[in-house]
Design a protein around this motif. Structure first.
Motif, PDB file in Angstrom:
ATOM      1  N   LEU A 587       0.867  -1.370   0.061  1.00  0.00           N
ATOM      2  CA  LEU A 587       0.051  -0.021   0.051  1.00  0.00           C
ATOM      3  C   LEU A 587       0.835   1.176   0.130  1.00  0.00           C
ATOM      4  O   LEU A 587       1.914   1.277   0.602  1.00  0.00           O
ATOM      5  N   ALA A 590      -2.592   5.109   3.564  1.00  0.00           N
ATOM      6  CA  ALA A 590      -3.828   4.496   4.113  1.00  0.00           C
ATOM      7  C   ALA A 590      -4.345   5.610   4.871  1.00  0.00           C
ATOM      8  O   ALA A 590      -3.516   6.396   5.680  1.00  0.00           O
ATOM      9  N   ALA A 593      -8.289   3.788   7.216  1.00  0.00           N
ATOM     10  CA  ALA A 593      -9.068   2.736   6.502  1.00  0.00           C
ATOM     11  C   ALA A 593      -8.843   1.390   7.183  1.00  0.00           C
ATOM     12  O   ALA A 593      -8.193   1.149   8.074  1.00  0.00           O
ATOM     13  N   GLN A 653     -12.529  -1.828   1.329  1.00  0.00           N
ATOM     14  CA  GLN A 653     -12.317  -0.712   2.263  1.00  0.00           C
ATOM     15  C   GLN A 653     -13.646  -0.470   3.080  1.00  0.00           C
ATOM     16  O   GLN A 653     -14.318   0.194   2.504  1.00  0.00           O
ATOM     17  N   ILE A 663      -7.487   4.030   0.783  1.00  0.00           N
ATOM     18  CA  ILE A 663      -6.086   3.646   0.646  1.00  0.00           C
ATOM     19  C   ILE A 663      -5.750   3.831  -1.013  1.00  0.00           C
ATOM     20  O   ILE A 663      -6.504   4.150  -1.804  1.00  0.00           O
TER      21      ILE A 663
END
Length: 683
Positions: A587, A590, A593, A653, A663
């Motif tokens: 990722l 974020a 999230a 999400q 994200i």
């Protein structure tokens, strides 16, 4: 004989003529370069001695090129006189609000932020001679005080012949001092809005800017920093969105930025010669210049990271750090020259300052010169047996020293110093000018997921030169790649970024590759997927056009935002139900999230995997393409997968209610079992 002498004389004469011509051209070029500073004055080749003028409640630093006025004993920059302009700073503001340092902090029992402008209670002349003046403004704390529990030593330096001045600060706390937290530290300059209207952050991020008055007349948008300009003084700006976060930069790219005045052609620049004193490494993002006109030097903040970069001190915890010096640079050209030449000159000056680091003129013993520092060199290679049996060269890897911690901890580190460089095309690196201390060596390599950490600490001593053997980064990997989405580079830049709402645009980014800096892109997802969420088929879709850059919530009206679920469809043959497969989820960002993963059944109440609540970097709202980096390795039992049929991974999400909860993916990879042949698994 005579003819030979004549030929030799002619040859020597031609050589002498060529030499004189070369010297003349060199001198002309030098004078042309000097004109960018001196406007062809009669004193081009002469620099006045630096002088210190003591007034009743001010001091003036004067080197014949510019004058800098500071209040005493507070140490606020109240005036900068240069190029016939009485004050580059906005004199309508109070003296404490023109040029200043500040720290935003809080007490544990009073979490609301307090802004301290670090006004000194005493001033000292550290050095005064014809070549240099250095002043110290001290703010001290004792147990009888209730303010910021830090000792602050603000320093200002002016050098002979210099087109600007330097500032740095030594910040310190001692054992026994109370618990506290800091969220931001910086230098701020507020320039005259009637003069400075053109801002330059990089070669392709330059523009005429609105004023604060334009913003005040505008229409506020979803958060205070964003304003739609409805009645600006410059009609060219009408209908645009202004937001200071649209001009943020990574630390590694934030070396010079500032403003240009066209009449008289004058530049004001903030130059940062080193990032060693900044927090969170080379890709930490922060503010630069923005509407005001305001120019900033940000030393630490929680921007694009959130609470992890809050500088927290326990009860009695000591600490000391030197921030800076940074260089406040001014330049000018004649009225008949292009003012944009000032930007080119500012970049050249940035290179000069960078090559001069560490400086040899600061008087504080806390700022260490080159002889007091060390060097580390070596070579970084990557091992990934599913790509190559031989080590792979770590080309253009970011590699650096930071305080000891876990792999990747450098991006959340906020109290010490960090020293970074990039490897060359053969994986070699040299990290120079490292302050003495104990460090870990960290790295991350574009094209590979995860973080490298050397398995031993490195102790830097004054003058030490440490040469490391070949370092091998074993990139995370459990099996061969079955499919992948994106490029592992810690950003979502390669994914699809939509055009902005035509009524909410910043014209600067219409033709720029970084369209992600446009306002309101979180709602463009709803425009593209009003009823059904994104579905991505491995065999047919392209992540550059079909994978939305941010996994955000859907706007269902009345400012109500609901969670969304994305689907990845793919086919496998000969699934080994007794083995484990691996989903690598990297990722890039974020914000409040939670990412849930379900395999082939999107109705399951309990997901096969969840990250839990993660992140508060706010990159979606603040026009970033990344925040803090997260890597999750998700095991998938083969029994959950279908052979010779369509499989679906559901990515949910799950946190709704806000347009900015979500994200950004950096890279997704499905790996087969370790012992299988990749060719038999692909469809």
């Amino acid at each position: 004989m005579k003819m030979g002498w004549w030929r030799k004389w002619c040859s020597d004469f031609r050589f002498l003529g060529i030499l004189l011509q070369f010297l003349l051209l060199t001198q002309c070029a030098a004078l042309k370069r000097q004109r960018i500073h001196k406007n062809n004055s009669d004193d081009e080749m002469y620099y006045s001695p630096v002088q210190l003028h003591l007034l009743e409640d001010h001091v003036v630093l004067d080197n014949g090129i510019l004058n800098v006025t500071l209040s005493t004993p507070a140490g606020m920059i109240t005036g900068i006189e240069y190029n016939g302009i009485d004050n580059l700073l906005e004199s309508e503001y109070e003296e404490i609000n023109r040029g200043y340092w500040d720290i935003v902090w809080s007490k544990p029992d009073h979490p609301q932020d307090i802004t301290d402008k670090l006004d000194g209670n005493s001033v000292y002349v550290v050095r005064e001679d014809e070549n240099q003046i250095e002043l110290s403004f001290l703010q001290t704390w004792s147990s009888s005080k209730t303010g910021l529990p830090l000792n602050i030593d603000k320093r200002f330096i002016m050098l002979r012949g210099s087109y600007g001045f330097y500032s740095y600060a030594i910040v310190e706390r001692f054992k026994g001092w109370p618990e506290m937290s800091m969220s931001q530290g910086r230098i701020v300059f507020k320039l005259q809005p009637n003069l400075f209207q053109y801002m330059a952050v990089s070669d392709d991020r330059q523009r005429i800017m609105p004023t604060m008055h334009d913003r005040e007349k505008g229409h506020p948008l979803d958060y205070p920093e964003a304003v739609l300009l409805t009645d600006p003084d410059n009609s060219f700006l009408k209908g645009e969105v202004d937001d200071k976060y649209q001009y943020s930069s990574d630390n590694k790219d934030n070396r010079v930025h500032g403003w240009i005045c066209s009449d008289p052609p004058t530049g004001f620049w903030m130059i940062t010669p080193s990032n060693e004193f900044k927090t969170a490494g080379p890709v930490k993002q922060d503010l630069t210049s923005h509407a005001g006109p305001i120019s900033l030097s940000m030393f630490f903040s929680t921007h694009y990271a959130g609470i992890p970069l809050m500088v927290k001190f326990g009860d009695g915890e000591p600490w000391k750090k030197v921030f800076g010096p940074v260089f406040i640079y001014v330049n000018s050209v004649s009225d008949d020259e292009d003012p944009l030449a000032l930007w080119a000159d500012a970049k050249e000056q940035m290179l000069i300052e960078t090559k001069s680091w560490p400086y040899d003129f600061p008087s504080s013993e806390e700022f260490l010169n080159a002889e007091q520092r060390g060097t580390v060199s070596g070579r970084l290679l990557v091992h990934d047996r599913y790509i190559s049996e031989r080590p792979i060269i770590a080309d253009s890897a970011f590699i650096g020293l930071a305080p000891p911690g876990d792999a990747g901890s450098w991006q959340r580190e906020n109290k010490g110093y960090q020293f970074w460089t990039e490897t060359d095309a053969r994986g070699y690196f040299v990290i120079k000018d490292i302050r003495p201390g104990n460090y870990n060596l960290y790295a991350w390599v574009p094209g590979f997921i995860g973080d490298y950490k050397c398995n031993f600490q490195i102790n830097i001593l004054p003058g030490s030169k440490i040469r490391l053997r070949n370092l091998i980064y074993a990139a995370p990997r459990n099996g061969p790649t079955l499919w992948e989405i994106g490029v592992p580079d810690r950003t979502a830049a390669e994914f699809f970024v939509p055009d902005p709402n035509p009524t909410l645009m910043n014209q600067l980014y219409v033709t720029q590759p970084d369209k992600f800096r446009q306002y309101g892109l979180w709602d463009r997802y709803t425009d593209m997927y009003p009823y059904e969420d994104l579905v991505y088929t491995i065999e047919t879709n392209n992540y550059e056009t079909d994978w939305y850059f941010a996994h955000v919530n859907r706007n269902v009206g009345n400012k109500t935002y609901v969670p969304t679920t994305w689907k990845i469809l793919f086919n496998l043959v000969d699934v080994d139900e007794s083995s484990n497969y691996t989903l690598q989820l990297a990722l890039a960002s974020a914000n409040e999230a939670e990412l849930q993963v379900r395999i082939n059944d999107g109705t399951l109440e309990v997901p096969h995997f969840t990250t839990g609540s993660i992140g508060k970097d706010n990159s979606i709202a603040r026009h970033g393409i990344h925040g803090l980096y997260w890597l999750y390795t998700v095991g998938i039992p083969g029994s959950l997968l279908l052979s010779s049929n369509t499989n679906t991974i559901f990515l949910t999400q799950s946190r709704g209610s806000s347009p900015w909860r979500g994200i950004m993916y950096d890279y997704i990879r499905l790996e087969g079992p370790p012992s299988t042949d990749i060719e038999t698994l692909k469809h």
